[in-house]
Design a protein around this motif. Structure first.
Motif, PDB file in Angstrom:
ATOM      1  N   ASP A 116       0.942  -1.062  -0.159  1.00 10.36           N
ATOM      2  CA  ASP A 116       0.141   0.090   0.010  1.00 10.36           C
ATOM      3  C   ASP A 116       0.893   1.242   0.148  1.00 10.36           C
ATOM      4  O   ASP A 116       2.103   1.225  -0.078  1.00 10.36           O
ATOM      5  N   LYS A 117       0.429   2.470   0.172  1.00 10.50           N
ATOM      6  CA  LYS A 117       1.077   3.820   0.174  1.00 10.50           C
ATOM      7  C   LYS A 117       2.305   3.684   1.154  1.00 10.50           C
ATOM      8  O   LYS A 117       3.362   4.094   0.992  1.00 10.50           O
ATOM      9  N   ASP A 169      -3.321   4.647  -3.106  1.00  6.42           N
ATOM     10  CA  ASP A 169      -3.630   3.153  -3.024  1.00  6.42           C
ATOM     11  C   ASP A 169      -4.508   2.682  -4.245  1.00  6.42           C
ATOM     12  O   ASP A 169      -4.104   1.494  -4.437  1.00  6.42           O
TER      13      ASP A 169
END
Length: 79
Positions: A4-5, A56
């Motif tokens: 994810d981010k 995301d």
């Protein structure tokens, strides 16, 4: 591994060689020999800039595409 981010932000803390190594591993796990010939950019700043701007949603889409590349979509990736 969940990507994810936050994961991308942590990867951006790696030096250029380490970051490139992680990228190559991810690409090799997606299947296809076409990634083997990709060479590390001389200047990683554009790649780092692009990675830093991913959302995301962008990451989820990229993972979806990588999973489809694994044996032409017949085997799920282990990302």
């Amino acid at each position: 591994m969940k990507i994810d981010k936050g994961t991308i932000d942590n990867l951006l803390k790696l030096n250029d060689e380490q970051l490139w190594g992680v990228i190559k591993i991810m690409l090799s796990r997606s299947g296809g020999d076409y990634f083997k010939s990709i060479e590390k950019p001389k200047d990683m700043s554009k790649l780092r800039d692009t990675l830093s701007k991913l959302t995301d949603s962008d990451i989820a889409r990229a993972l979806e595409l990588l999973k489809k590349g694994k044996n032409n979509g017949t085997e799920r990736s282990k990302f």
